[in-house]
Design an enzyme around this catalytic site. Structure first.
Site, short mmCIF file in Angstrom:
data_model
loop_
_atom_site.label_atom_id
_atom_site.label_comp_id
_atom_site.label_asym_id
_atom_site.label_seq_id
_atom_site.Cartn_x
_atom_site.Cartn_y
_atom_site.Cartn_z
N MET A 11 2.21 2.73 -4.48
CA MET A 11 2.75 4.18 -5.58
C MET A 11 3.61 4.97 -4.93
SD MET A 11 -0.50 6.83 -4.49
CE MET A 11 0.18 7.65 -2.27
N ASP A 35 7.12 -12.13 -2.94
CA ASP A 35 6.32 -11.73 -2.54
C ASP A 35 7.03 -11.51 -1.34
OD1 ASP A 35 4.45 -12.70 -0.24
OD2 ASP A 35 2.46 -13.87 -1.38
N ALA A 59 3.12 -3.32 1.18
CA ALA A 59 2.58 -3.08 2.19
C ALA A 59 0.97 -3.76 2.17
CB ALA A 59 3.07 -1.97 2.60
N THR A 61 -2.14 -2.10 2.11
CA THR A 61 -2.17 -1.14 3.03
C THR A 61 -4.12 -0.53 2.87
OG1 THR A 61 -1.91 -0.46 0.54
CG2 THR A 61 -0.06 0.02 2.02
N TYR A 124 -5.56 -2.05 10.52
CA TYR A 124 -3.58 -1.90 9.98
C TYR A 124 -2.55 -1.37 10.71
CZ TYR A 124 -1.62 1.90 6.48
OH TYR A 124 -0.54 2.46 5.65
N1 LIG Z 1 -1.09 5.64 1.07
C1 LIG Z 1 -0.48 6.74 2.69
O1 LIG Z 1 -1.31 7.33 2.40
C2 LIG Z 1 0.64 5.74 3.18
C3 LIG Z 1 1.06 6.54 4.43
C4 LIG Z 1 1.31 6.67 5.68
C5 LIG Z 1 2.41 5.32 5.33
N2 LIG Z 1 2.65 4.28 3.58
C6 LIG Z 1 3.30 3.46 3.80
O2 LIG Z 1 3.86 4.17 2.88
C7 LIG Z 1 3.84 2.65 2.11
C8 LIG Z 1 4.24 2.36 0.35
O3 LIG Z 1 2.80 2.60 0.82
P1 LIG Z 1 1.98 2.54 -1.13
O4 LIG Z 1 0.97 4.20 -1.00
O5 LIG Z 1 3.24 3.35 -2.56
O6 LIG Z 1 1.35 1.63 -0.76
P2 LIG Z 1 0.38 1.23 -2.23
O7 LIG Z 1 0.57 1.87 -3.10
O8 LIG Z 1 -0.29 -0.11 -1.61
O9 LIG Z 1 1.32 -0.44 -2.63
C9 LIG Z 1 2.33 -0.98 -2.08
C10 LIG Z 1 2.46 -2.99 -2.59
O10 LIG Z 1 2.96 -3.82 -2.27
C11 LIG Z 1 1.85 -4.60 -2.77
N3 LIG Z 1 1.70 -6.05 -1.90
C12 LIG Z 1 1.03 -6.36 -1.00
N4 LIG Z 1 1.72 -7.35 -0.42
C13 LIG Z 1 2.83 -7.28 -0.58
C14 LIG Z 1 3.66 -8.91 -0.89
N5 LIG Z 1 2.93 -9.44 -0.21
N6 LIG Z 1 4.84 -9.09 -1.20
C15 LIG Z 1 5.55 -7.97 -2.15
N7 LIG Z 1 4.41 -6.63 -2.25
C16 LIG Z 1 2.93 -6.75 -1.49
C17 LIG Z 1 1.16 -4.58 -3.10
O11 LIG Z 1 0.72 -4.85 -4.11
P3 LIG Z 1 -1.03 -4.73 -4.85
O12 LIG Z 1 -1.42 -3.75 -5.75
O13 LIG Z 1 -0.83 -6.11 -5.84
O14 LIG Z 1 -1.57 -5.21 -3.56
C18 LIG Z 1 1.28 -2.43 -3.78
O15 LIG Z 1 1.39 -2.90 -4.79
C19 LIG Z 1 3.23 1.21 2.67
O16 LIG Z 1 4.59 0.56 3.67
C20 LIG Z 1 2.71 1.90 3.33
O17 LIG Z 1 1.96 1.97 5.09
C21 LIG Z 1 1.14 4.82 2.96
#
Ligand SMILES: NC(=O)c1ccc[n+]([C@@H]2O[C@H](COP(=O)([O-])OP(=O)(O)OC[C@H]3O[C@@H](n4cnc5c(N)ncnc54)[C@H](OP(=O)(O)O)[C@@H]3O)[C@@H](O)[C@H]2O)c1
Length: 285
Positions: A11, A35, A59, A61, A124
């Site tokens: 996202m 990865d 991440a 997530t 987490y």
């Molecule tokens: N969403 C929230 O509300 C929120 C709030 C605070 C902080 N954050 C932080 O913001 C960051 C981005 O979050 P987001 O919401 O964009 O999460 P997201 O949509 O789940 O994106 C994370 C991406 O990382 C990929 N991934 C997982 N394991 C991996 C690996 N081993 N190597 C490479 N890529 C990998 C996932 O692929 P798959 O989908 O194929 O697993 C996904 O495309 C993260 O650090 C999260 O902790 C998010």
């Protein structure tokens, strides 16, 4: 400037690549391309791209699933970041790493400052805290904590509420005892670009910053705003307590981030989530 984005299919990653594409050289790596737990692949990717800045958006997530999968969450959110920090040092890159309000325990009632004690409540949160610690060991680093994200390229709260009402549910019950700052991912992407450029130019800017949209509210307030923006006068939203909706991973009751350092460093106010919500809903329609 040359940027490398890991987790570019997620996202935030998606919106960050969009924010940079017009102006900068961006190398986007989704999970299939790289990865972050694969050490030789991480080393080779950084050696090949030699970015000025690498932003880690990859991440694990799935917050609730992490309770039973802590080893996997730790491998991606902790160990993966250690590998990135080492490879970033070797390539001479600034490592920008995303973290979360879930590193805090939520017992405060004043916005969390970057200097406040951490105390994650969930697997987490523990895995993300480990990642922060590894990121901070990189010679050049910036950790950006954020919270309550919604954007067009991933599951999120706005979509969950929208799905409920589209299924015909006219009586929503939403928790009113958790407070935070909803944040639209294109706003976050702009903030990351702005802060990263400054940190790249000035090593003194290293450390942790918080970015979240304003103002703070509860999930109930946010749900009411979503229903209002959708123009659904026949849908009611009722406040309930967290206890009414038990989930495997405990959430911090209060996870309002203070964005003071971000504002000081950039000279910019944070954006408001309400216009972001309107843009999101217009794009979804
Ligand atoms: N969403 C929230 O509300 C929120 C709030 C605070 C902080 N954050 C932080 O913001 C960051 C981005 O979050 P987001 O919401 O964009 O999460 P997201 O949509 O789940 O994106 C994370 C991406 O990382 C990929 N991934 C997982 N394991 C991996 C690996 N081993 N190597 C490479 N890529 C990998 C996932 O692929 P798959 O989908 O194929 O697993 C996904 O495309 C993260 O650090 C999260 O902790 C998010």
């Amino acid at each position: 400037m040359r940027w490398m984005i890991t987790g570019a299919g997620g996202m935030v990653g998606h919106d960050l690549v969009s924010a940079l594409r017009e102006t900068d050289d961006v190398r986007a790596f989704d999970r299939a391309d790289l990865d972050i737990t694969d050490e030789p692949a991480v080393t080779a990717a950084l050696r090949g791209a030699k970015p000025d800045v690498i932003v880690n958006c990859a991440a694990y997530t799935r917050v609730d699933e992490a309770e039973n999968n802590e080893a996997l969450a730790t491998a991606v959110n902790g160990e993966g970041v250690r590998l990135l920090a080492r490879a970033a040092d070797e390539a001479g890159s600034l490592l920008v790493h995303l973290s979360t309000d879930f590193v805090f325990d939520g017992r405060k009632r004043q916005p969390y400052e970057i200097t406040d004690a951490v105390g994650p409540l969930s697997a987490y949160g523990r895995s993300k805290l480990l990642g922060e610690r590894h990121a901070l060991t990189a010679r050049r680093h910036l950790v950006v904590r954020t919270a309550w994200l919604f954007g067009l390229h991933g599951p999120n709260f706005v979509e969950a509420i929208r799905n409920q009402v589209m299924k015909g549910n006219k009586e929503l019950r939403v928790v009113n005892d958790q407070r935070g700052r909803p944040t639209y991912t294109p706003h976050l992407a702009r903030a990351i670009v702005r802060a990263s450029r400054l940190a790249h130019a000035d090593p003194e800017m290293a450390g942790i910053i918080h970015y979240a949209d304003r103002p703070e509210c509860s999930w109930f307030d946010f749900a009411a705003a979503i229903v209002e923006e959708l123009g659904l006068g026949d849908v009611t939203v009722s406040p309930v307590s967290t206890a009414a909706f038990p989930r495997p991973a405990p959430r911090p009751a209060y996870s309002v981030l203070s964005t003071e350092r971000y504002e000081k460093i950039t000279g910019m106010a944070t954006e408001e989530w309400r216009p972001g919500l309107r843009e999101y809903l217009a794009k979804r329609a």
